[in-house]
Design a protein around this motif. Structure first.
Motif, mmCIF file in Angstrom:
data_model
loop_
_atom_site.group_PDB
_atom_site.id
_atom_site.type_symbol
_atom_site.label_atom_id
_atom_site.label_comp_id
_atom_site.label_asym_id
_atom_site.label_seq_id
_atom_site.Cartn_x
_atom_site.Cartn_y
_atom_site.Cartn_z
ATOM 1 N N UNK A 1 -13.051 -40.932 15.299
ATOM 2 C CA UNK A 1 -13.510 -41.711 16.468
ATOM 3 C C UNK A 1 -13.097 -40.999 17.751
ATOM 4 N N UNK A 2 -14.018 -40.968 18.703
ATOM 5 C CA UNK A 2 -13.734 -40.474 20.049
ATOM 6 C C UNK A 2 -14.029 -41.610 21.014
ATOM 7 N N UNK A 3 -13.119 -41.862 21.937
ATOM 8 C CA UNK A 3 -13.338 -42.895 22.950
ATOM 9 C C UNK A 3 -14.674 -42.620 23.650
ATOM 10 N N UNK A 4 -15.526 -43.649 23.781
ATOM 11 C CA UNK A 4 -16.847 -43.427 24.394
ATOM 12 C C UNK A 4 -16.797 -42.711 25.737
ATOM 13 N N UNK A 5 -15.738 -42.949 26.508
ATOM 14 C CA UNK A 5 -15.614 -42.321 27.826
ATOM 15 C C UNK A 5 -15.467 -40.809 27.728
ATOM 16 N N UNK A 6 -15.002 -40.317 26.557
ATOM 17 C CA UNK A 6 -14.700 -38.892 26.403
ATOM 18 C C UNK A 6 -15.679 -38.175 25.468
ATOM 19 N N UNK A 7 -16.738 -38.836 25.074
ATOM 20 C CA UNK A 7 -17.690 -38.209 24.162
ATOM 21 C C UNK A 7 -18.522 -37.159 24.888
ATOM 22 N N UNK A 8 -19.005 -36.178 24.112
ATOM 23 C CA UNK A 8 -19.803 -35.106 24.675
ATOM 24 C C UNK A 8 -18.989 -33.960 25.239
ATOM 25 N N UNK A 9 -17.676 -33.966 25.006
ATOM 26 C CA UNK A 9 -16.814 -32.899 25.541
ATOM 27 C C UNK A 9 -16.276 -31.971 24.449
ATOM 28 N N UNK A 10 -16.756 -32.159 23.221
ATOM 29 C CA UNK A 10 -16.299 -31.297 22.129
ATOM 30 C C UNK A 10 -14.981 -31.724 21.513
ATOM 31 N N UNK A 11 -14.473 -32.889 21.876
ATOM 32 C CA UNK A 11 -13.183 -33.334 21.340
ATOM 33 C C UNK A 11 -13.246 -33.606 19.842
ATOM 34 N N UNK A 12 -14.416 -34.024 19.353
ATOM 35 C CA UNK A 12 -14.511 -34.299 17.919
ATOM 36 C C UNK A 12 -14.354 -33.019 17.105
#
Length: 281
Positions: A220-231
């Motif tokens: 899970x990635x916090x929705x606020x931080x999605x799209x930044x490659x954190x996953x």
């Protein structure tokens, strides 16, 4: 010559034969194998019954019947026998989950008496890797969650579960069972997260774990931080822990419609090797 078949609940004396079947497909069966390796076949410790399907006195297939109904190395004949037993017992599980083909047959046989389901996820690709990815550096800020950080990780776990399953794990018993499971994974050192300024921005767990294979879950990635490659960097970090400390083979399964997650896992080196199916009640 007639083939003699029978189905019965297995007990502690059947442990060796059951493990031989479970360990014949270590990745596919990781969830149930991990439970049996720890708890054996006593229903109280296992949290459910293990049904065995015999052909001419030989154990051929299994079905775990607990919070989940899980066909294991199940032939079509075994699935029909398990469906008959499940129909007579009545539904006590919250889901049916397992390899797509036998699970689909099991659901077709049970749906007239158990249906309708809340959701049917007919194709959930099973993905596997045995090595670290090339070109993706593990996020150095992803680490094991400490036991004193339960209050930090729980909101993220609840958000992930609710988003993934469609219902809150806090319903019913107030979340006691779910909190106990999260605490179990934290205590075992298999819960991981990146926490920025007291907030979980990425998390995942190593759920089922055996010496042969383990399964990553709850990504899970916090929705606020999605799209930044954190996953991807986060998964690489969890994968490093898994390969170093748990098992030589790491797996996960994902909904087929989650194209972003599937692409992310492929970039981290996971390859699709089969499919699961889930029926949610």
């Amino acid at each position: 010559m007639l083939t003699q078949t029978t189905t019965r609940v297995l007990g502690p004396g059947d442990l060796g034969a059951a493990l031989a079947i479970l360990e014949s497909e270590p990745v596919t069966n990781a969830f149930v194998t991990a439970r049996v390796q720890v708890a054996g076949l006593d229903p109280w410790r296992l949290g459910g019954e293990m049904w065995g399907y015999y052909t001419d006195g030989q154990l051929r297939s299994l079905c775990y019947s607990g919070a989940n109904l899980v066909p294991i190395c199940a032939t079509p004949e075994a699935v029909r026998a398990f469906a008959d037993r499940a129909r007579r017992a009545g539904r006590r599980c919250s889901s049916i989950v397992g390899p797509a083909e036998p699970t689909a047959l099991l659901w077709r046989l049970l749906e007239p008496s158990w249906g309708p389901a809340r959701d049917v996820r007919a194709n959930q690709p099973l993905m596997v890797t045995e090595r670290m990815p090339d070109g993706i550096e593990p996020d150095p800020d992803v680490r094991r969650i400490r036991k004193d950080e339960m209050d930090v990780i729980m909101p993220a776990c609840v958000a992930m579960f609710t988003e993934e399953v469609g219902v809150s794990p806090m319903a019913g018993d107030g979340g006691l069972l779910y909190q106990a499971r999260v605490a179990e994974l934290v205590g075992a050192g298999r819960s991981f997260a990146r926490i920025d300024d007291g907030k979980v921005v990425f998390k995942a767990e190593i759920g089922a774990a055996t010496p042969q294979a383990c399964q990553i879950q709850g990504v899970w990635v916090d929705p606020e931080f999605r799209g930044r490659g954190l996953s991807e960097t986060g998964m690489a970090a969890v994968l490093r822990y898994a390969l170093a400390d748990v098992s030589p083979v790491v797996s996960l399964y994902v909904n087929d419609y989650n194209t972003a997650a599937r692409a992310s896992y492929r970039r981290v080196g996971f390859q699709e090797v089969g499919a699961f199916m889930s029926v949610l009640f």
